[in-house]
Enzyme design. Structure first.
Site, PDB file in Angstrom:
ATOM      1  N   HIS A 249       0.873  -1.186   0.000  1.00  0.00           N
ATOM      2  CA  HIS A 249       0.000   0.000   0.000  1.00  0.00           C
ATOM      3  C   HIS A 249       0.904   1.229   0.000  1.00  0.00           C
ATOM      4  O   HIS A 249       1.405   1.642   1.046  1.00  0.00           O
ATOM      5  CB  HIS A 249      -0.876   0.028   1.255  1.00  0.00           C
ATOM      6  CG  HIS A 249      -1.970  -0.990   1.232  1.00  0.00           C
ATOM      7  ND1 HIS A 249      -3.035  -0.912   0.363  1.00  0.00           N
ATOM      8  CD2 HIS A 249      -2.185  -2.092   1.981  1.00  0.00           C
ATOM      9  CE1 HIS A 249      -3.853  -1.933   0.572  1.00  0.00           C
ATOM     10  NE2 HIS A 249      -3.355  -2.672   1.552  1.00  0.00           N
ATOM     11  N   GLU A 278      -1.693  -6.178  -2.325  1.00  0.00           N
ATOM     12  CA  GLU A 278      -2.777  -5.190  -2.137  1.00  0.00           C
ATOM     13  C   GLU A 278      -2.343  -3.828  -2.673  1.00  0.00           C
ATOM     14  O   GLU A 278      -2.548  -2.789  -2.031  1.00  0.00           O
ATOM     15  CB  GLU A 278      -3.140  -5.079  -0.648  1.00  0.00           C
ATOM     16  CG  GLU A 278      -3.509  -6.413  -0.015  1.00  0.00           C
ATOM     17  CD  GLU A 278      -3.923  -6.304   1.460  1.00  0.00           C
ATOM     18  OE1 GLU A 278      -4.133  -5.174   1.957  1.00  0.00           O
ATOM     19  OE2 GLU A 278      -4.045  -7.362   2.099  1.00  0.00           O
TER      20      GLU A 278
HETATM   21  O1  9MR Z   1     -10.383  -2.937   1.679  1.00  0.00           O
HETATM   22  C1  9MR Z   1     -10.842  -3.479   2.898  1.00  0.00           C
HETATM   23  C2  9MR Z   1     -11.953  -2.607   3.446  1.00  0.00           C
HETATM   24  O2  9MR Z   1     -13.104  -2.711   2.618  1.00  0.00           O
HETATM   25  C3  9MR Z   1     -12.297  -3.023   4.866  1.00  0.00           C
HETATM   26  O3  9MR Z   1     -13.223  -2.100   5.414  1.00  0.00           O
HETATM   27  C4  9MR Z   1     -11.048  -3.092   5.701  1.00  0.00           C
HETATM   28  C5  9MR Z   1     -11.375  -3.544   7.084  1.00  0.00           C
HETATM   29  O4  9MR Z   1     -10.250  -3.857   7.840  1.00  0.00           O
HETATM   30  O5  9MR Z   1     -10.130  -3.976   5.121  1.00  0.00           O
HETATM   31  C6  9MR Z   1      -9.698  -3.531   3.873  1.00  0.00           C
HETATM   32  O6  9MR Z   1      -8.696  -4.395   3.357  1.00  0.00           O
HETATM   33  C7  9MR Z   1      -7.510  -4.478   4.149  1.00  0.00           C
HETATM   34  C8  9MR Z   1      -6.955  -5.874   3.975  1.00  0.00           C
HETATM   35  O7  9MR Z   1      -7.907  -6.821   4.337  1.00  0.00           O
HETATM   36  C9  9MR Z   1      -5.692  -6.053   4.798  1.00  0.00           C
HETATM   37  N1  9MR Z   1      -4.726  -5.035   4.533  1.00  0.00           N
HETATM   38  C10 9MR Z   1      -5.208  -3.676   4.576  1.00  0.00           C
HETATM   39  C11 9MR Z   1      -6.415  -3.500   3.682  1.00  0.00           C
HETATM   40  C12 9MR Z   1      -6.858  -2.057   3.641  1.00  0.00           C
HETATM   41  O8  9MR Z   1      -7.294  -1.650   4.906  1.00  0.00           O
END
Ligand code: 9MR
Length: 455
Positions: A249, A278
């Site tokens: 990220h 991601e």
């Molecule tokens: O993109 C995801 C978002 O829709 C959710 O609300 C969030 C909740 O924790 O998680 C996001 O995805 C995460 C991923 O599962 C793990 N790494 C960080 C990502 C961004 O927060």
């Protein structure tokens, strides 16, 4: 893109229908095991991310939300461009086990079924994590929590047994200073991560098991070193771990570090696959997208890249417009920079090892139907190879491809695919011409697939 078919040869000793099915030159290439022969003649550039990545045996994926699968602009774009899917939230603990020992696979299955019906593979995300725990789990501790974690891993992995390419077994378990993150799971004992991995291997030995985290991109950062030391320790003690996911990220104030490739190659040198799992980049900087893609393709064991959403409007950080498509689904400049890097690698990456095919290409393919599917060899790696297929005689064909066990078809491009099993693929045109491709993981069996073509 797919490697184009080898130019047809006028082989005189091969029956005409065999030539139609299997280009003779390509067949002997594979049978001789000449790993140096990587692809056929001049390749045109691929026009989608998945096809471009497949040229070097990699995937290009995205996060998919079940709630958007009825948005045809979203699904059309995702199906066109990507060949790997991660469920953005649907396979997390709160989604799959909302009440203790009562499982809900509905949304996860929606994402899974959509992906495989479009010829894509799936990464499971995620089995053990301090976040997105259901309320019942948040209030557990000690042995009860440890047992609940084990039960969760066993039940969820049993449901998806044999279906997924990768599982993020443990997610985000480290602090920025390289120590373990405090959580209810950590409080059950420092061995909770290895217990999770051992449980996972026992539950499904066919899927690759990953540790996944953010801010482990900079090789000299303490958190990167903390995770690296854990993976090195696991490998040295035989704790089953197959891959490391760098979330990558590059939003929220971080950017691609200059030593990113060193991080990727250092993890890979431990004997694990590495993936960027991601990816998003503030304002989709073209130079950063190029750099992160280049760093991956420069490392043989960097197996693929997943962006964390399809369009900017789908992003968890939509305010930073960090993805490859704008809210209307238009390609952004960063899209082209990624595609160009993937195309520049093409099929020319040297195979990482010299494992050679030992089985001759089949000579007994049955005649196909009233159209012809010609197979030619693409890139070959130690564990898998690409084939390019060109159909002639019809534009409304159906090709059924069968690979012998234990080989598996693990990726496709440029077709609409359905999968009766990992060994059988039913391919139809996706409106993008009659040349398409597959990646086959041979698992020791190099015998080429059989194909039949019908209209
Ligand atoms: O993109 C995801 C978002 O829709 C959710 O609300 C969030 C909740 O924790 O998680 C996001 O995805 C995460 C991923 O599962 C793990 N790494 C960080 C990502 C961004 O927060």
């Amino acid at each position: 893109m797919i490697t184009p078919s080898a130019p047809p040869r006028r082989a005189t000793k091969v029956p005409r229908w065999v030539r139609g099915v299997l280009a003779a030159g390509a067949a002997s290439t594979l049978a001789l095991g000449a790993v140096a022969v990587v692809s056929s003649s001049a390749s045109a550039a691929a026009s989608t991310l998945g096809a471009a990545a497949a040229q070097s045996g990699r995937y290009f994926g995205t996060a998919i939300s079940a709630g958007k699968l009825n948005d045809s602009a979203y699904t059309t774009l995702a199906a066109r461009e990507f060949n790997m899917v991660t469920a953005e939230n649907e396979m997390k603990i709160d989604a799959t086990e909302p009440s203790q020992n009562q499982f809900n696979f509905g949304p996860g299955d929606q994402v899974y079924n959509w992906a495989v019906s479009h010829g894509m593979q799936v990464r499971g995300h995620t089995l053990a994590w301090h976040s997105q725990q259901p309320g019942w789990m948040q209030s557990l501790s000690g042995t009860a929590l440890r047992n609940a974690m084990i039960n969760h891993i066993q039940k969820v992995m049993a449901h998806y047994q044999g279906k997924l390419a990768y599982w993020d077994v443990v997610n985000e378990a480290f602090n920025e200073d390289g120590s373990r993150r405090q959580s209810n799971l950590q409080a059950t004992g420092n061995d909770w991560i290895e217990v999770a991995f051992r449980t996972a291997r026992a539950a499904d030995s066919s899927v690759k098991l990953c540790y996944n985290d953010y801010n482990i991109d900079n090789w000299s950062y303490a958190k990167t070193q903390g995770v690296y030391n854990m993976v090195r320790d696991f490998k040295s003690r035989g704790v089953p771990i197959d891959c490391v996911g760098l979330q990558a990220h590059f939003t929220g104030g971080s950017s691609v570090p200059s030593n990113f490739q060193t991080t990727i190659s250092s993890f890979a040198a431990l004997g694990v696959d590495v993936a960027l799992t991601e990816v998003d980049v503030t304002n989709a900087s073209t130079s950063q997208y190029s750099a992160l893609t280049q760093a991956c393709v420069n490392v043989a064991r960097c197996v693929g890249i997943t962006v964390w959403g399809v369009r900017d409007s789908d992003s968890w950080r939509s305010g930073e417009s960090p993805l490859l498509f704008d809210g209307s689904g238009n390609k952004k400049a960063a899209y082209n920079s990624v595609l160009n890097v993937l195309n520049s690698v093409g099929g020319s990456t040297p195979p990482p090892t010299t494992a050679a095919p030992t089985t001759a290409a089949p000579t007994t393919n049955p005649p196909t139907g009233n159209c012809t599917a010609t197979i030619s060899a693409g890139s070959i790696w130690n564990d898998r190879y690409n084939l390019s297929i060109t159909v002639t005689g019809s534009t409304t064909w159906t090709v059924t491809m069968t690979v012998p066990t234990p080989a598996k078809i693990i990726a496709t491009w440029n077709i609409t695919a359905t999968w009766p099993s990992s060994q059988v693929l039913i391919a139809k045109p996706n409106g993008n011409g009659n040349t398409w491709g597959v990646t086959i993981q041979h698992n020791g069996n190099w015998t080429w697939p059989t194909v039949t073509c019908t209209t």
